[in-house]
Design a protein around this motif. Structure first.
Motif, PDB file in Angstrom:
ATOM      1  N   ALA A  40       0.836  -1.206   0.000  1.00  0.00           N
ATOM      2  CA  ALA A  40       0.000   0.000   0.000  1.00  0.00           C
ATOM      3  C   ALA A  40       0.869   1.255   0.000  1.00  0.00           C
ATOM      4  CB  ALA A  40      -0.930  -0.009   1.220  1.00  0.00           C
ATOM      5  N   ALA A  41       1.911   1.253   0.829  1.00  0.00           N
ATOM      6  CA  ALA A  41       2.818   2.403   0.882  1.00  0.00           C
ATOM      7  C   ALA A  41       3.571   2.583  -0.424  1.00  0.00           C
ATOM      8  CB  ALA A  41       3.796   2.235   2.042  1.00  0.00           C
ATOM      9  N   ALA A  42       3.824   1.476  -1.122  1.00  0.00           N
ATOM     10  CA  ALA A  42       4.585   1.551  -2.379  1.00  0.00           C
ATOM     11  C   ALA A  42       3.856   2.356  -3.444  1.00  0.00           C
ATOM     12  CB  ALA A  42       4.879   0.143  -2.894  1.00  0.00           C
ATOM     13  N   TRP A  43       2.527   2.456  -3.358  1.00  0.00           N
ATOM     14  CA  TRP A  43       1.785   3.248  -4.346  1.00  0.00           C
ATOM     15  C   TRP A  43       2.131   4.732  -4.262  1.00  0.00           C
ATOM     16  CZ3 TRP A  43      -0.290   0.878  -8.238  1.00  0.00           C
ATOM     17  CH2 TRP A  43      -0.843  -0.388  -8.107  1.00  0.00           C
ATOM     18  N   LEU A  44       2.658   5.163  -3.127  1.00  0.00           N
ATOM     19  CA  LEU A  44       2.997   6.579  -2.959  1.00  0.00           C
ATOM     20  C   LEU A  44       4.313   6.944  -3.630  1.00  0.00           C
ATOM     21  CD1 LEU A  44       2.049   7.057   0.806  1.00  0.00           C
ATOM     22  CD2 LEU A  44       0.696   7.716  -1.195  1.00  0.00           C
ATOM     23  N   THR A  45       5.189   5.988  -3.773  1.00  0.00           N
ATOM     24  CA  THR A  45       6.512   6.265  -4.323  1.00  0.00           C
ATOM     25  C   THR A  45       6.744   5.606  -5.676  1.00  0.00           C
ATOM     26  OG1 THR A  45       7.400   4.389  -3.055  1.00  0.00           O
ATOM     27  CG2 THR A  45       7.540   6.565  -2.051  1.00  0.00           C
ATOM     28  N   GLY A  46       5.816   4.828  -6.122  1.00  0.00           N
ATOM     29  CA  GLY A  46       5.947   4.125  -7.396  1.00  0.00           C
ATOM     30  C   GLY A  46       4.819   3.127  -7.531  1.00  0.00           C
ATOM     31  N   ASN A  47       5.141   1.925  -7.925  1.00  0.00           N
ATOM     32  CA  ASN A  47       4.144   0.859  -8.013  1.00  0.00           C
ATOM     33  C   ASN A  47       4.730  -0.419  -7.452  1.00  0.00           C
ATOM     34  OD1 ASN A  47       2.245   2.472  -9.410  1.00  0.00           O
ATOM     35  ND2 ASN A  47       3.299   2.091 -11.333  1.00  0.00           N
ATOM     36  N   PRO A  48       3.947  -1.178  -6.645  1.00  0.00           N
ATOM     37  CA  PRO A  48       4.426  -2.497  -6.242  1.00  0.00           C
ATOM     38  C   PRO A  48       4.415  -3.442  -7.442  1.00  0.00           C
ATOM     39  CG  PRO A  48       2.154  -2.192  -5.543  1.00  0.00           C
ATOM     40  CD  PRO A  48       2.607  -0.877  -6.122  1.00  0.00           C
ATOM     41  N   ARG A  49       5.160  -4.519  -7.341  1.00  0.00           N
ATOM     42  CA  ARG A  49       5.117  -5.513  -8.413  1.00  0.00           C
ATOM     43  C   ARG A  49       3.709  -6.088  -8.505  1.00  0.00           C
ATOM     44  NH1 ARG A  49      10.693  -9.083  -7.932  1.00  0.00           N
ATOM     45  NH2 ARG A  49      12.150  -7.361  -8.355  1.00  0.00           N
ATOM     46  N   LEU A  50       3.135  -5.996  -9.686  1.00  0.00           N
ATOM     47  CA  LEU A  50       1.720  -6.325  -9.840  1.00  0.00           C
ATOM     48  C   LEU A  50       1.416  -7.771  -9.465  1.00  0.00           C
ATOM     49  CD1 LEU A  50      -0.976  -5.132 -10.630  1.00  0.00           C
ATOM     50  CD2 LEU A  50      -0.551  -5.841 -12.994  1.00  0.00           C
ATOM     51  N   SER A  51       2.255  -8.720  -9.897  1.00  0.00           N
ATOM     52  CA  SER A  51       1.989 -10.131  -9.615  1.00  0.00           C
ATOM     53  C   SER A  51       2.024 -10.403  -8.111  1.00  0.00           C
ATOM     54  CB  SER A  51       3.008 -11.013 -10.338  1.00  0.00           C
ATOM     55  OG  SER A  51       4.328 -10.705  -9.913  1.00  0.00           O
ATOM     56  N   GLU A  52       2.988  -9.801  -7.416  1.00  0.00           N
ATOM     57  CA  GLU A  52       3.098 -10.000  -5.971  1.00  0.00           C
ATOM     58  C   GLU A  52       1.932  -9.320  -5.244  1.00  0.00           C
ATOM     59  OE1 GLU A  52       6.901  -8.440  -5.082  1.00  0.00           O
ATOM     60  OE2 GLU A  52       8.002 -10.114  -5.989  1.00  0.00           O
ATOM     61  N   PHE A  53       1.583  -8.120  -5.712  1.00  0.00           N
ATOM     62  CA  PHE A  53       0.481  -7.382  -5.096  1.00  0.00           C
ATOM     63  C   PHE A  53      -0.838  -8.130  -5.256  1.00  0.00           C
ATOM     64  CE2 PHE A  53      -2.940  -4.209  -5.837  1.00  0.00           C
ATOM     65  CZ  PHE A  53      -3.040  -3.723  -4.537  1.00  0.00           C
ATOM     66  N   VAL A  54      -1.113  -8.607  -6.467  1.00  0.00           N
ATOM     67  CA  VAL A  54      -2.363  -9.335  -6.723  1.00  0.00           C
ATOM     68  C   VAL A  54      -2.385 -10.637  -5.922  1.00  0.00           C
ATOM     69  CG1 VAL A  54      -3.692 -10.563  -8.491  1.00  0.00           C
ATOM     70  CG2 VAL A  54      -2.728  -8.311  -8.992  1.00  0.00           C
ATOM     71  N   GLY A  55      -1.242 -11.309  -5.829  1.00  0.00           N
ATOM     72  CA  GLY A  55      -1.172 -12.533  -5.038  1.00  0.00           C
ATOM     73  C   GLY A  55      -1.478 -12.290  -3.564  1.00  0.00           C
ATOM     74  N   ALA A  56      -0.928 -11.198  -3.006  1.00  0.00           N
ATOM     75  CA  ALA A  56      -1.180 -10.868  -1.605  1.00  0.00           C
ATOM     76  C   ALA A  56      -2.646 -10.522  -1.381  1.00  0.00           C
ATOM     77  CB  ALA A  56      -0.284  -9.702  -1.180  1.00  0.00           C
ATOM     78  N   ILE A  57      -3.240  -9.763  -2.313  1.00  0.00           N
ATOM     79  CA  ILE A  57      -4.661  -9.434  -2.211  1.00  0.00           C
ATOM     80  C   ILE A  57      -5.503 -10.707  -2.263  1.00  0.00           C
ATOM     81  CG2 ILE A  57      -6.609  -8.380  -3.457  1.00  0.00           C
ATOM     82  CD1 ILE A  57      -5.093  -6.271  -2.079  1.00  0.00           C
ATOM     83  N   GLY A  58      -5.170 -11.606  -3.200  1.00  0.00           N
ATOM     84  CA  GLY A  58      -5.931 -12.846  -3.347  1.00  0.00           C
ATOM     85  C   GLY A  58      -5.883 -13.698  -2.092  1.00  0.00           C
ATOM     86  N   LEU A  59      -4.699 -13.850  -1.508  1.00  0.00           N
ATOM     87  CA  LEU A  59      -4.579 -14.638  -0.286  1.00  0.00           C
ATOM     88  C   LEU A  59      -5.304 -13.974   0.888  1.00  0.00           C
ATOM     89  CD1 LEU A  59      -0.910 -15.991  -0.328  1.00  0.00           C
ATOM     90  CD2 LEU A  59      -3.026 -17.245  -0.709  1.00  0.00           C
ATOM     91  N   ALA A  60      -5.245 -12.652   0.951  1.00  0.00           N
ATOM     92  CA  ALA A  60      -5.948 -11.939   2.014  1.00  0.00           C
ATOM     93  C   ALA A  60      -7.458 -12.148   1.913  1.00  0.00           C
ATOM     94  CB  ALA A  60      -5.612 -10.453   1.963  1.00  0.00           C
ATOM     95  N   LEU A  61      -7.995 -12.077   0.688  1.00  0.00           N
ATOM     96  CA  LEU A  61      -9.435 -12.290   0.498  1.00  0.00           C
ATOM     97  C   LEU A  61      -9.832 -13.719   0.852  1.00  0.00           C
ATOM     98  CD1 LEU A  61     -10.028 -10.295  -2.822  1.00  0.00           C
ATOM     99  CD2 LEU A  61     -10.634  -9.617  -0.497  1.00  0.00           C
TER     100      LEU A  61
END
Length: 261
Positions: free
Chosen positions: A217-238
């Motif tokens: 979430a913080a990475a969106w302020l300074t750039g972009n997180p790696r999309l595959s890792e971000f989507v994977g973390a969101i998927g596991l959280a859901l």
């Protein structure tokens, strides 16, 4: 569905009666405002406190808007999460202990609707509080510091909202499993600290861990997180949220006989 609507109305009245719809947003707004205001007035605060030697001059580097909002998130990571856990630790266990749940349990009741009604109301109040807190912090950051793209704020808060929902669902599930709110809060804190520790030890090898969501979430302020890792973390959280909802619903049904009469 009708039962869920009736139970949701009950939860709304209860949260109005105990003022959670008022004081939880106020806490988050205060936390959001504090960081930019304190950073802006820090030289004056130190001067007024008399903590500087006579003639001493300190140059304080001006933090960037991204750093200010990251600091706001750190406040939510500590004080904000504590507030939410303490506010909702007795949501189900408290009803069983006080005996008020008896009025519900003697009727035909869908425990999934019962748990979801509590989860929906708690989630709504928590997310509204979170967004108001970040918006307040963003406003004062714009007022005192430089401008930051609003889209970056939306991406950050949207990502962090999933994390808050995960912690909240864990708290409600613990409240359904354990006999009182104190134990539920202790269990939620213990799990939270344990997974934080596990992520610190193993996190480098598990980039899709839900524990990475605050960092992404913080990475969106300074750039972009790696999309595959971000989507994977969101998927596991859901998936974890859904699993905890199922577990909490089952535990509420399993422990209904322990309700005080």
């Amino acid at each position: 569905m009708k039962q869920f609507g009736i139970l949701l109305q009950k939860e709304w009245r209860e949260n109005v009666r105990n003022y959670k719809i008022f004081w939880i947003p106020c806490v988050f707004i205060l936390l959001g405002i504090t960081e930019p205001v304190v950073n802006y007035f820090m030289p004056q605060i130190l001067e007024a406190s008399g903590g500087l030697p006579e003639g001493a001059v300190f140059e304080f580097p001006t933090p960037s808007p991204a750093q200010i909002l990251m600091a706001v998130m750190e406040q939510f990571q500590t004080i904000g999460i504590v507030v939410l856990i303490l506010a909702y630790m007795g949501t189900i266990a408290g009803e069983r202990k006080s005996g008020t749940a008896t009025l519900l349990y003697v009727r035909p009741l869908s425990f999934l609707s019962y748990f979801l009604s509590k989860w929906t109301m708690a989630a709504a109040i928590s997310l509204i509080s979170l967004w108001l807190g970040f918006l307040a912090g963003y406003y004062y950051t714009l007022l005192f510091f430089e401008e930051l793209e609003f889209s970056a704020l939306l991406q950050m808060v949207g990502s962090y909202s999933i994390w808050i929902l995960l912690i909240l669902t864990l708290t409600l599930a613990a409240s359904a499993i354990l006999p009182n709110g104190g134990l539920a809060a202790a269990a939620a804190f213990a799990v939270y600290l344990l997974v934080q520790l596990a992520d610190g030890l193993l996190g480098a090898n598990w980039t899709i861990s839900p524990m990475k969501l605050p960092g992404y979430a913080a990475a969106w302020l300074t750039g972009n997180p790696r999309l595959s890792e971000f989507v994977g973390a969101i998927g596991l959280a859901l998936l974890a949220i859904i699993g905890l909802i199922v577990l909490g619903s089952w535990a509420a049904w399993k422990n209904k006989a322990k309700t005080k009469v």
